[in-house]
Design an enzyme around this catalytic site. Structure first.
Site, PDB file in Angstrom:
ATOM      1  N   TYR A 100     -24.980  38.481  -0.332  1.00  0.00           N
ATOM      2  CA  TYR A 100     -24.866  37.222  -1.060  1.00  0.00           C
ATOM      3  C   TYR A 100     -26.160  36.409  -0.947  1.00  0.00           C
ATOM      4  O   TYR A 100     -26.668  35.867  -1.937  1.00  0.00           O
ATOM      5  CB  TYR A 100     -23.690  36.431  -0.488  1.00  0.00           C
ATOM      6  CG  TYR A 100     -23.432  35.089  -1.125  1.00  0.00           C
ATOM      7  CD1 TYR A 100     -22.854  34.991  -2.387  1.00  0.00           C
ATOM      8  CD2 TYR A 100     -23.737  33.908  -0.450  1.00  0.00           C
ATOM      9  CE1 TYR A 100     -22.597  33.752  -2.962  1.00  0.00           C
ATOM     10  CE2 TYR A 100     -23.485  32.668  -1.015  1.00  0.00           C
ATOM     11  CZ  TYR A 100     -22.916  32.602  -2.272  1.00  0.00           C
ATOM     12  OH  TYR A 100     -22.665  31.374  -2.826  1.00  0.00           O
TER      13      TYR A 100
ATOM     14  N   LYS B 226     -28.637  35.277  -3.977  1.00  0.00           N
ATOM     15  CA  LYS B 226     -28.887  33.866  -4.272  1.00  0.00           C
ATOM     16  C   LYS B 226     -30.367  33.506  -4.097  1.00  0.00           C
ATOM     17  O   LYS B 226     -30.892  32.654  -4.828  1.00  0.00           O
ATOM     18  CB  LYS B 226     -28.012  32.997  -3.374  1.00  0.00           C
ATOM     19  CG  LYS B 226     -26.533  33.021  -3.760  1.00  0.00           C
ATOM     20  CD  LYS B 226     -26.322  32.622  -5.211  1.00  0.00           C
ATOM     21  CE  LYS B 226     -24.858  32.366  -5.550  1.00  0.00           C
ATOM     22  NZ  LYS B 226     -24.665  32.044  -6.977  1.00  0.00           N
TER      23      LYS B 226
END
Length: 231
Positions: free
Chosen positions: A98, A102
């Site tokens: 993640y 991002k």
């Protein structure tokens, strides 16, 4: 949405329905949290696909449309608004997939801004602190607890910032990441040079000189090692 053809169709259908495309907000996301040494290839690929590839795919097709519109002589005022995260900007254990996605979105935002500026398109990213299904089970600090009916983790707190970035008032702003913490808007600044050590020889840096130079560059030279202070 990670399907390349589907995102291209989405752009085409939008133009067919409304006559033009002005704003793209990329906000899709999933999590597959696990420590780095336990994460599977499928867990990594799934998160990268939804967050990073999905953001890229829709942005790419929108930018292709805006570029062609500009080349036809049309006035373009395109807006790309991406969603990044504190995990990608500051790090968080158990979210290497993640966080990498991002962080990639933050970088993609800057690159989109650089490439599309001449076509009348801006690209910015928001990093909202928000309670969603992806954050279920996470502990909340005192500063993020609801007070007097205001919930600092309400996803709607980012809405005003998105509207601003999509408006003509923000036409001057591009390549930026804005973090929303409850009722506060924070301007974030990416990697910057915080110190420099040129090689003593004027040639390539060597291991021997870096043994002394790097601790001094970080201001953590061990006691007893000459740092030039007070000399």
């Amino acid at each position: 949405m990670t399907d390349w053809a589907a995102t291209e169709t989405l752009v085409a259908d939008t133009v067919a329905e409304f006559g033009r495309l002005d704003i793209v907000v990329n906000n899709a996301g999933i999590v597959r949290d696990r420590m780095l040494f336990s994460m599977t290839e499928a867990e990594f690929d799934a998160v990268i696909a939804v967050h990073l590839k999905g953001t890229f795919a829709l942005t790419r097709h929108a930018c292709a449309y805006w570029r062609e519109a500009s080349k036809r002589g049309e006035r373009v005022t395109g807006r790309v608004i991406n969603t990044t995260s504190g995990t990608g900007l500051f790090g968080n254990q158990g979210q290497s997939n993640y966080g990498a996605a991002k962080a990639g979105i933050a970088g993609l935002t800057v690159l989109t801004a650089l490439e599309m500026r001449k076509y009348g398109v801006t690209a910015n990213a928001i990093s909202p602190i928000a309670a969603t299904r992806m954050t279920d089970g996470l502990s909340v600090g005192e500063s993020l607890r609801a007070v007097d009916g205001f919930d600092p983790r309400d996803p709607a707190n980012a809405s005003g910032v998105v509207v601003y970035l999509a408006s003509d008032s923000a036409a001057w702003l591009t390549g930026q990441v804005l973090r929303i913490e409850g009722n506060r808007l924070n301007r974030l600044q990416g990697w910057t040079v915080a110190g420099v050590h040129p090689s003593t020889s004027g040639q390539a840096l060597t291991y021997d000189e870096l043994v002394d130079a790097v601790p001094q560059l970080y201001g953590v030279a061990p006691a007893g090692r000459a740092t030039g202070v007070g000399q």
